[in-house]
Design an enzyme around this catalytic site. Structure first.
Site, PDB file in Angstrom:
ATOM      1  N   CYS A   2       0.891  -1.162   0.000  1.00  9.23           N
ATOM      2  CA  CYS A   2       0.000   0.000   0.000  1.00  9.23           C
ATOM      3  C   CYS A   2       0.923   1.202   0.000  1.00  9.23           C
ATOM      4  O   CYS A   2       2.021   1.157   0.571  1.00  9.23           O
ATOM      5  CB  CYS A   2      -0.890   0.109   1.229  1.00  9.23           C
ATOM      6  SG  CYS A   2      -2.321  -0.997   1.165  1.00  9.23           S
ATOM      7  N   GLY A  28       0.497  -0.521  -4.915  1.00 12.64           N
ATOM      8  CA  GLY A  28      -0.866  -1.048  -4.886  1.00 12.64           C
ATOM      9  C   GLY A  28      -1.633  -0.592  -6.099  1.00 12.64           C
ATOM     10  O   GLY A  28      -1.679   0.605  -6.382  1.00 12.64           O
ATOM     11  N   ASN A 102      -0.666   1.424   5.831  1.00 15.34           N
ATOM     12  CA  ASN A 102       0.178   0.432   5.183  1.00 15.34           C
ATOM     13  C   ASN A 102       0.697  -0.506   6.262  1.00 15.34           C
ATOM     14  O   ASN A 102       1.334  -0.056   7.214  1.00 15.34           O
ATOM     15  CB  ASN A 102       1.340   1.140   4.467  1.00 15.34           C
ATOM     16  CG  ASN A 102       2.333   0.182   3.825  1.00 15.34           C
ATOM     17  OD1 ASN A 102       3.487   0.523   3.618  1.00 15.34           O
ATOM     18  ND2 ASN A 102       1.907  -1.009   3.479  1.00 15.34           N
ATOM     19  N   GLY A 103       0.412  -1.816   6.107  1.00 14.82           N
ATOM     20  CA  GLY A 103       0.861  -2.787   7.117  1.00 14.82           C
ATOM     21  C   GLY A 103      -0.278  -3.708   7.515  1.00 14.82           C
ATOM     22  O   GLY A 103      -1.382  -3.609   6.976  1.00 14.82           O
ATOM     23  N   TYR A 242      12.555  -6.042  -3.319  1.00 18.40           N
ATOM     24  CA  TYR A 242      11.526  -6.088  -4.356  1.00 18.40           C
ATOM     25  C   TYR A 242      10.566  -4.898  -4.383  1.00 18.40           C
ATOM     26  O   TYR A 242      10.293  -4.355  -5.448  1.00 18.40           O
ATOM     27  CB  TYR A 242      10.721  -7.389  -4.180  1.00 18.40           C
ATOM     28  CG  TYR A 242       9.490  -7.459  -5.051  1.00 18.40           C
ATOM     29  CD1 TYR A 242       9.573  -7.841  -6.394  1.00 18.40           C
ATOM     30  CD2 TYR A 242       8.223  -7.151  -4.543  1.00 18.40           C
ATOM     31  CE1 TYR A 242       8.450  -7.906  -7.199  1.00 18.40           C
ATOM     32  CE2 TYR A 242       7.087  -7.215  -5.353  1.00 18.40           C
ATOM     33  CZ  TYR A 242       7.204  -7.595  -6.668  1.00 18.40           C
ATOM     34  OH  TYR A 242       6.094  -7.654  -7.454  1.00 18.40           O
TER      35      TYR A 242
END
Ligand code: SF4
Length: 456
Positions: A2, A28, A102-103, A242
């Site tokens: 995200c 995202g 985010n998480g 990544y």
């Protein structure tokens, strides 16, 4: 995954957030949203889709106010549905609350059950909504104490951008799993997942939000607090391998340079005599540059990417993933025919994508393919916001190196060692979470977690 973004105070808050989210789109692709506030009321627009699909000039102009927060979503808790888009907004007894998260929390089920018992009515199946209910249920007198109380209840991974009335708030969990940084443009402060969003809007980077820090941005002042007990740092090492954009600085260090060092380390650990080094574009490109440079072997693009297709790993269903793999990369026969090739990739999750790609390289005439992976085998699920949640899906959790090599169809396959990966990082190894490689989880979920845990 995200991407989150917030800005205050700026007359073009919505437009700058829109641009910032453009830069964060790789985090995202399922849904996008922006909420703004002009002191009296809020303006919200969000929908499933990419930023370019969800917003146009007219919509951006309708989002008024000097405070804006935005979100691009890749679901890790809660299915892909319009109700599960962010920023999540509620009007509560403390006023307007909007959340971009985010998480993943690790005590989601416990908090959800407790809040429901106390009368909370949930509108979504995202763990992020829990924050809104905690904020609304707090008995504390002011916003600062309310935020501290609410976040003290949450365990696991969060980087947050919140809007509570006319305050922009940024927060990071005490482990610091996911990134969040602070920037400045004119008199406005910006909170964002990655520095590439600051670069795009011409803002300067000030610093990272520290693990456990909460930052309150008012119209005329900024305040930082660190109210929670310190824990170890556990920066997600996968951001470097990544997720993050190579032009970003993550945890204050450059991603491109780190990926190149991973490639150089692979050359030390697993050199190979080949005609050329090629990446799986774009994911393996920067490690391949390092690998080729260290071994003094020509670097070539043996596959050309169709740039109108999104990243395959982050497509949510298998059918979508398979389809995209086939149309995304076209092998170059002129480069590959009769050649011995070192093929560089950043990671292998399920192995099916690599297998399809290797097949197309063979069809284009590659004589030998020696695959090198710039991280160790992914064997364990991530509970902190990355979508490889079950061991079943991870090829390296159930199979040997030789089995994976044969399944993918390469002549040799080698993964970078754990030590080699950690030594290539720009920060001391104790600062990182490596749980998906080692099962050394910094914080365990209190009960089973899955993407649809709140939909059962
Ligand atoms: S388990 Fe892996 S992907 Fe998840 S936070 Fe840790 S390093 Fe990142």
């Amino acid at each position: 995954m995200c991407g989150i973004f917030g800005i205050y105070p700026h007359k073009d808050a919505a437009y700058l957030t829109y641009l910032g989210l453009y830069a964060l789109q790789h985090r995202g692709e399922e849904a996008s949203g922006i909420i703004t506030r002009n002191g009296k009321r809020v303006y919200l627009h969000k929908a499933l889709g990419l930023i370019s699909d969800v917003f146009d000039e007219q919509i951006i102009r309708s989002l008024r106010g000097e405070l804006a927060i935005g979100h691009v979503r890749y679901s890790t808790t809660g299915s892909t549905h319009i109700k599960n888009t962010q920023p999540f907004y509620v009007k509560s007894k403390i006023g307007d609350i909007a959340i971009a998260h985010n998480g993943n929390f690790t005590n989601t089920v416990q908090l959800h059950t407790e809040l429901e018992k106390n009368g909370a009515l949930f509108q979504t199946s995202m763990d992020s909504e829990i924050i809104a209910h905690l904020l609304a249920h707090s008995q504390k007198k002011d916003i600062k104490e309310t935020v501290i109380w609410a976040l003290s209840k949450i365990e696991g991974a969060y980087s947050l951008v919140l809007m509570i009335n006319d305050i922009l708030i940024g927060a990071r969990d005490t482990f610091g799993f996911r990134p969040l940084c602070l920037g400045r443009l004119d008199s406005a402060y910006i909170l964002t997942s990655e520095t590439c969003a600051l670069d795009l809007i011409g803002a300067c980077y000030i610093r990272d939000i520290q693990p456990g820090e909460i930052i309150f941005i008012h119209k005329d002042k900024i305040e930082s607090i660190t109210p929670f007990k310190k824990t170890r740092c556990a920066f997600c090492i996968f951001e470097y391998i990544y997720f993050a954009r190579p032009d970003s600085n993550i945890f204050a260090h450059n991603v491109y340079m780190t990926r190149k060092r991973l490639g150089m380390q692979m050359a030390v650990e697993f050199p190979v005599k080949v005609d050329l080094v090629m990446p799986i574009p774009d994911s393996g490109t920067y490690a391949a540059l390092g690998f080729a440079e260290a071994l003094k072997i020509p670097f070539e693009f043996g596959m050309i990417r169709n740039h109108y297709i999104g990243r395959t790993f982050i497509q949510p269903t298998k059918i979508q993933r398979d389809f995209r793999v086939k149309i995304k990369l076209n092998p170059l026969k002129e480069i590959l025919n009769g050649k011995k090739v070192a093929l560089i990739e950043d990671s292998i999750v399920r192995g099916t994508t690599s297998r399809t790609r290797v097949k197309t390289l063979r069809q284009a005439g590659a004589k030998e393919i020696h695959m090198r992976i710039s991280c160790p085998p992914l064997k364990f699920p991530c509970f902190y916001g990355i979508d490889f949640p079950t061991k079943k899906e991870l090829i390296a959790s159930k199979h040997t190196l030789a089995w994976i090599r044969d399944f993918i169809g390469v002549d040799t396959l080698e993964y970078l060692s754990l030590e080699g990966m950690l030594n290539s990082m720009p920060l001391p190894k104790e600062n990182f979470c490596t749980a998906c490689f080692t099962a050394d989880y910094p914080v365990y979920p209190l009960s089973g977690l899955s993407k649809r845990i709140l939909e059962r």
